[in-house]
Design an enzyme around this catalytic site. Structure first.
Site, PDB file in Angstrom:
ATOM      1  CG  ASP A   7     -54.983 -39.543   9.079  1.00  0.00           C
ATOM      2  OD1 ASP A   7     -54.633 -39.021   7.953  1.00  0.00           O
ATOM      3  OD2 ASP A   7     -54.746 -40.220   9.874  1.00  0.00           O
ATOM      4  CB  SER A   8     -54.829 -35.440   5.249  1.00  0.00           C
ATOM      5  OG  SER A   8     -55.713 -36.204   4.305  1.00  0.00           O
ATOM      6  CE  LYS A  49     -54.357 -44.374   4.357  1.00  0.00           C
ATOM      7  NZ  LYS A  49     -52.674 -43.957   5.662  1.00  0.00           N
ATOM      8  CD  GLU A 106     -50.160 -43.024   9.175  1.00  0.00           C
ATOM      9  OE1 GLU A 106     -50.936 -42.374   8.755  1.00  0.00           O
ATOM     10  OE2 GLU A 106     -49.149 -42.962  10.187  1.00  0.00           O
ATOM     11  CD  GLU A 134     -47.125 -39.590   2.621  1.00  0.00           C
ATOM     12  OE1 GLU A 134     -47.233 -38.484   3.134  1.00  0.00           O
ATOM     13  OE2 GLU A 134     -48.474 -40.590   3.551  1.00  0.00           O
TER      14      GLU A 134
END
Length: 269
Positions: A49-50, A118, A120, A186
């Site tokens: 999503d970056s 993925k 979070e 991260e």
């Protein structure tokens, strides 16, 4: 394209961890860079999503939509022949409840052709993870600094320092129990990431988490020197911004002087 590269699957990563073999991951959002990374042998390509920042120009990752992730994911999955393609579930696509999470994950898998998703978060996402896994969809977890929670966290801050280290280790164990096949760590202290990596059976993937994780991931525009700014955990392996700028200036100069297109680049009667 090399025919010696094997198709990477979630089971491949598990086997690599057991064998003590490291693996490399990069983000990608289009077919061309995916083809290059795939041919280079990069084991995992994350459609992050970056893209909200690096492609769409948003301030953070929060604005990117599920439909936009589908478009990016389809481009990547179509081009990847060997790499394991994982697509990020964007903010707002799984937080409400497990049903929403499963529906979003199914849409990503069906419409992109990717191999996994993925999402979070730790304990608060266990129900969603378990439901998605039960639907037959591989899930990659993400702990430490979670960009979708940047406002709640209070900015770009290292997570898991001091007394919070034990909680992060516990969260990683809970995600493993929920069924994730790997966890991104991260902006986590290297020693904490090393402890998590040793305790878990599943692979860990670091970004700003030291070199003891099983894999490493970088945003491709960062590692290739295309993006501006710098972060402590990023190493630039190329200088694409400098090269592209020089090329654009040279092209403009040749257009202005009418030296391009030359006879070589023109058609004759």
């Amino acid at each position: 394209m090399s025919t010696s590269l094997k198709k990477i699957r979630t089971s491949t990563l598990a086997a690599m961890k057991q064998a003590g073999e490291k693996f490399a991951c990069l983000t990608s959002y289009d077919a061309l860079t995916t083809e290059i990374f795939d041919e280079a042998g990069i084991e995992v390509i994350l459609v992050g999503d970056s893209a909200g920042n690096t492609v769409l120009g948003h301030e953070n990752t929060l604005e990117i939509t599920l439909d936009e992730m589908v478009s990016f994911g389809k481009a990547v999955a179509t081009a990847a022949k060997h790499s394991l393609v994982v697509v990020d579930m964007p903010f707002g696509s799984y937080e409400i409840n497990s049903q929403q999470a499963v529906e979003s994950a199914i849409k990503l898998m069906k419409q992109t052709g990717s191999s996994a998703i993925k999402l979070e978060g730790g304990s608060s996402r266990i129900a969603q993870i378990e439901a998605i896994v039960a639907a037959g969809i591989p899930v990659m977890g993400h702990l430490g600094f979670t960009p979708q929670s940047v406002h709640a966290i209070g900015g770009f801050k290292v997570q898991g320092r001091g007394d919070s280290a034990a909680q992060l280790i516990d969260e990683a164990t809970k995600l493993q129990s929920a069924g994730v096949f790997a966890i991104v760590l991260e902006m986590v202290p290297a020693s904490v990431a090393a402890t998590i990596t040793k305790q878990l059976v599943i692979p860990t993937i670091g970004i700003g988490a030291g070199n003891q994780t099983d894999g490493q991931i970088l945003v491709w525009q960062d590692f290739a020197g295309l993006s501006t700014g710098s972060r402590k955990f990023v190493k630039q392996y190329a200088s694409l911004r400098t090269d592209l700028s020089a090329a654009a200036k040279a092209y403009r100069a040749e257009v202005q002087s009418a030296t391009f297109p030359s006879k070589e680049h023109s058609f004759e009667d």
